[in-house]
Scaffold this motif. Sequence first.
Motif, PDB file in Angstrom:
ATOM      1  N   ARG A 187       0.956  -0.946  -0.028  1.00  0.00           N
ATOM      2  CA  ARG A 187       0.035  -0.014   0.044  1.00  0.00           C
ATOM      3  C   ARG A 187       0.926   1.377   0.010  1.00  0.00           C
ATOM      4  O   ARG A 187       1.386   1.669   1.284  1.00  0.00           O
ATOM      5  N   SER A 188       1.084   1.882  -1.067  1.00  0.00           N
ATOM      6  CA  SER A 188       2.122   2.923  -1.350  1.00  0.00           C
ATOM      7  C   SER A 188       1.692   3.914  -0.359  1.00  0.00           C
ATOM      8  O   SER A 188       0.787   4.476   0.052  1.00  0.00           O
ATOM      9  N   GLY A 189       2.920   4.246   0.426  1.00  0.00           N
ATOM     10  CA  GLY A 189       3.167   5.318   1.276  1.00  0.00           C
ATOM     11  C   GLY A 189       2.646   4.780   2.553  1.00  0.00           C
ATOM     12  O   GLY A 189       2.821   5.797   3.470  1.00  0.00           O
ATOM     13  N   TYR A 190       2.038   3.789   2.784  1.00  0.00           N
ATOM     14  CA  TYR A 190       1.430   3.697   4.062  1.00  0.00           C
ATOM     15  C   TYR A 190       2.460   2.754   5.098  1.00  0.00           C
ATOM     16  O   TYR A 190       3.501   2.008   4.540  1.00  0.00           O
ATOM     17  N   VAL A 191       2.199   2.867   6.611  1.00  0.00           N
ATOM     18  CA  VAL A 191       3.243   2.501   7.574  1.00  0.00           C
ATOM     19  C   VAL A 191       2.588   1.863   8.610  1.00  0.00           C
ATOM     20  O   VAL A 191       1.521   2.183   9.276  1.00  0.00           O
ATOM     21  N   TYR A 192       2.867   0.311   8.799  1.00  0.00           N
ATOM     22  CA  TYR A 192       2.268  -0.421   9.631  1.00  0.00           C
ATOM     23  C   TYR A 192       3.076  -0.840  11.030  1.00  0.00           C
ATOM     24  O   TYR A 192       2.806  -1.713  11.796  1.00  0.00           O
ATOM     25  N   SER A 193       4.482  -0.289  10.829  1.00  0.00           N
ATOM     26  CA  SER A 193       5.392  -0.433  11.750  1.00  0.00           C
ATOM     27  C   SER A 193       5.051  -0.646  13.309  1.00  0.00           C
ATOM     28  O   SER A 193       5.531  -1.211  13.993  1.00  0.00           O
ATOM     29  N   HIS A 194       4.372   0.262  13.656  1.00  0.00           N
ATOM     30  CA  HIS A 194       3.956   0.407  14.988  1.00  0.00           C
ATOM     31  C   HIS A 194       3.203  -0.644  15.525  1.00  0.00           C
ATOM     32  O   HIS A 194       2.881  -0.814  16.493  1.00  0.00           O
ATOM     33  N   GLU A 195       2.664  -1.440  14.489  1.00  0.00           N
ATOM     34  CA  GLU A 195       2.140  -2.753  15.007  1.00  0.00           C
ATOM     35  C   GLU A 195       2.883  -3.683  14.697  1.00  0.00           C
ATOM     36  O   GLU A 195       2.679  -5.246  14.870  1.00  0.00           O
ATOM     37  N   GLY A 196       4.042  -3.885  14.506  1.00  0.00           N
ATOM     38  CA  GLY A 196       4.885  -4.660  13.886  1.00  0.00           C
ATOM     39  C   GLY A 196       4.832  -5.228  12.317  1.00  0.00           C
ATOM     40  O   GLY A 196       5.240  -6.079  11.869  1.00  0.00           O
ATOM     41  N   GLY A 197       3.940  -4.372  11.727  1.00  0.00           N
ATOM     42  CA  GLY A 197       3.945  -4.664  10.357  1.00  0.00           C
ATOM     43  C   GLY A 197       4.595  -3.767   9.355  1.00  0.00           C
ATOM     44  O   GLY A 197       5.896  -3.362   9.809  1.00  0.00           O
ATOM     45  N   PRO A 198       4.508  -3.970   8.027  1.00  0.00           N
ATOM     46  CA  PRO A 198       5.489  -3.539   7.054  1.00  0.00           C
ATOM     47  C   PRO A 198       5.419  -2.031   7.090  1.00  0.00           C
ATOM     48  O   PRO A 198       4.368  -1.251   7.291  1.00  0.00           O
ATOM     49  N   ASP A 199       6.450  -1.128   6.290  1.00  0.00           N
ATOM     50  CA  ASP A 199       6.586   0.167   6.043  1.00  0.00           C
ATOM     51  C   ASP A 199       6.619   0.169   4.412  1.00  0.00           C
ATOM     52  O   ASP A 199       7.689  -0.284   4.071  1.00  0.00           O
ATOM     53  N   PHE A 200       5.730   0.992   3.903  1.00  0.00           N
ATOM     54  CA  PHE A 200       5.715   0.947   2.374  1.00  0.00           C
ATOM     55  C   PHE A 200       5.978   2.432   2.278  1.00  0.00           C
ATOM     56  O   PHE A 200       5.612   2.715   0.813  1.00  0.00           O
ATOM     57  N   THR A 201       6.697   3.171   2.888  1.00  0.00           N
ATOM     58  CA  THR A 201       7.271   4.476   2.529  1.00  0.00           C
ATOM     59  C   THR A 201       8.098   4.704   1.206  1.00  0.00           C
ATOM     60  O   THR A 201       8.279   5.653   0.649  1.00  0.00           O
ATOM     61  N   ALA A 202       8.778   3.464   0.840  1.00  0.00           N
ATOM     62  CA  ALA A 202       9.634   3.696  -0.412  1.00  0.00           C
ATOM     63  C   ALA A 202       8.841   3.099  -1.617  1.00  0.00           C
ATOM     64  O   ALA A 202       9.531   3.100  -2.761  1.00  0.00           O
ATOM     65  N   ILE A 203       7.455   2.724  -1.389  1.00  0.00           N
ATOM     66  CA  ILE A 203       6.862   2.244  -2.479  1.00  0.00           C
ATOM     67  C   ILE A 203       5.898   3.248  -3.121  1.00  0.00           C
ATOM     68  O   ILE A 203       4.980   3.798  -2.490  1.00  0.00           O
ATOM     69  N   GLY A 204       5.949   3.523  -4.406  1.00  0.00           N
ATOM     70  CA  GLY A 204       4.963   4.297  -5.148  1.00  0.00           C
ATOM     71  C   GLY A 204       4.004   3.883  -5.614  1.00  0.00           C
ATOM     72  O   GLY A 204       3.546   2.607  -5.189  1.00  0.00           O
ATOM     73  N   ASN A 205       3.467   4.514  -6.667  1.00  0.00           N
ATOM     74  CA  ASN A 205       2.171   3.727  -7.320  1.00  0.00           C
ATOM     75  C   ASN A 205       2.300   3.206  -8.423  1.00  0.00           C
ATOM     76  O   ASN A 205       1.279   2.538  -9.052  1.00  0.00           O
ATOM     77  N   HIS A 206       3.410   2.829  -8.883  1.00  0.00           N
ATOM     78  CA  HIS A 206       3.630   2.111 -10.345  1.00  0.00           C
ATOM     79  C   HIS A 206       3.892   0.734  -9.971  1.00  0.00           C
ATOM     80  O   HIS A 206       4.618   0.446  -9.091  1.00  0.00           O
ATOM     81  N   ALA A 207       3.334  -0.186 -11.058  1.00  0.00           N
ATOM     82  CA  ALA A 207       3.478  -1.595 -10.857  1.00  0.00           C
ATOM     83  C   ALA A 207       4.747  -1.580 -11.317  1.00  0.00           C
ATOM     84  O   ALA A 207       5.684  -1.201 -11.967  1.00  0.00           O
ATOM     85  N   PHE A 208       5.350  -2.819 -10.630  1.00  0.00           N
ATOM     86  CA  PHE A 208       7.088  -3.293 -10.879  1.00  0.00           C
ATOM     87  C   PHE A 208       7.172  -4.889 -10.604  1.00  0.00           C
ATOM     88  O   PHE A 208       6.196  -5.408 -10.212  1.00  0.00           O
ATOM     89  N   ARG A 209       8.199  -5.186 -11.409  1.00  0.00           N
ATOM     90  CA  ARG A 209       8.648  -6.694 -11.480  1.00  0.00           C
ATOM     91  C   ARG A 209       9.321  -6.815 -10.083  1.00  0.00           C
ATOM     92  O   ARG A 209      10.288  -5.893  -9.815  1.00  0.00           O
ATOM     93  N   THR A 210       9.062  -7.670  -9.448  1.00  0.00           N
ATOM     94  CA  THR A 210       9.644  -8.043  -7.969  1.00  0.00           C
ATOM     95  C   THR A 210      10.911  -8.621  -8.063  1.00  0.00           C
ATOM     96  O   THR A 210      11.633  -8.610  -7.178  1.00  0.00           O
TER      97      THR A 210
END
Length: 343
Positions: A187-210
């Motif tokens: 989820r582009s720009g969202y952060v869940y690390s306060h609950e022990g989840g991931p941090d998506f601040t480095a992820i933009g809106n464009h599709a990409f190959r993993t």
Amino acid sequence: MEAARHHPGPGRGYRPSPPSRDALVAWPDAFGTRFTVFVDTEEEFDWGKPLARENRATQAMRALPEMHRLFADHGVGPAYMVDHPIVTCPMSVDILNRLLEDGRSAIGSQLHPWVNPPFDEDVTPLNSFVGNLPRELEAAKLASLTSAIASAFGRRPVMMRTGRYGIGPNTLGLLAAEGYRVDTSMRSGYVYSHEGGPDFTAIGNHAFRTGKGDLVELPLTTIYTGALGRGGVRLYQALGRVPKARGVASRLGLMTKVALTPEDMPIAAALEAIRVAAGEGVRLLMFTYHSPSAAPGYTPYVRDAAELRAFRDWWEQAFRLLAQLGVAPASHDEILAALDRAS
């Protein structure tokens, strides 16, 4: 797997790296600018209480056909991302099979680990992010869900979303090994690390190959609107370090963070975000909602009949603007075909 009960998990604080420029999907010109809708198709539970394995009720699914008709009237075929309580409920499977008769809708996977076997971990906030579980347990839960969906619908799912966007360091590799082609857990720009989840601040809106097989990531769209919107996630983070600054910036029209969902997102903000996204060259706008919001009383976003009417009107207004801008709907299979051409 008993050790998983006390294992903090390898994904705690997981922060995916930004994709390289070469990894970004170059959508075919003929694809144009499109939008799609992914529905988190799931059981009901009290959003204000702790998660529990016993929460497997699916009565809100009875309202899904009426909501589906709204989308069908606009040529939209949602991807229904089903989890274990849904795929093991005969009523829900029957409802979804009828919806699939429109020829545009499709089934994908959504993994809620607390209600998805095998049950070898405690139900805790940390363990609600499946990427925090040991690799073997995460793999077993994914295999269990994938197999159940294939049995129920006669087709293996190839698109995935982890519940709570709970991706971890092993998730993409496990998805590729199971034959998935698309993940939608970031989820582009969202952060869940306060609950022990991931941090998506480095992820933009464009599709990409993993880089994990042929697996492509389709991030859920997040747009920053307002006079300072071009400051994006970095400015938004900076505002968060000043008490009440984000609220003030939003009220003054300087900066608002907008996800493309009717759940707790005013339509005026969403319409502006659609205009901004189209202007910024986002080629695939990702919309979403939770299936229990199709009926009153199951989520905090649709508590009564009035809020259900507002929920439906939100979609009507969004679809009208998208049509005016020439942004056409893209189905699950059309996205896959475009990715094939892009490769």
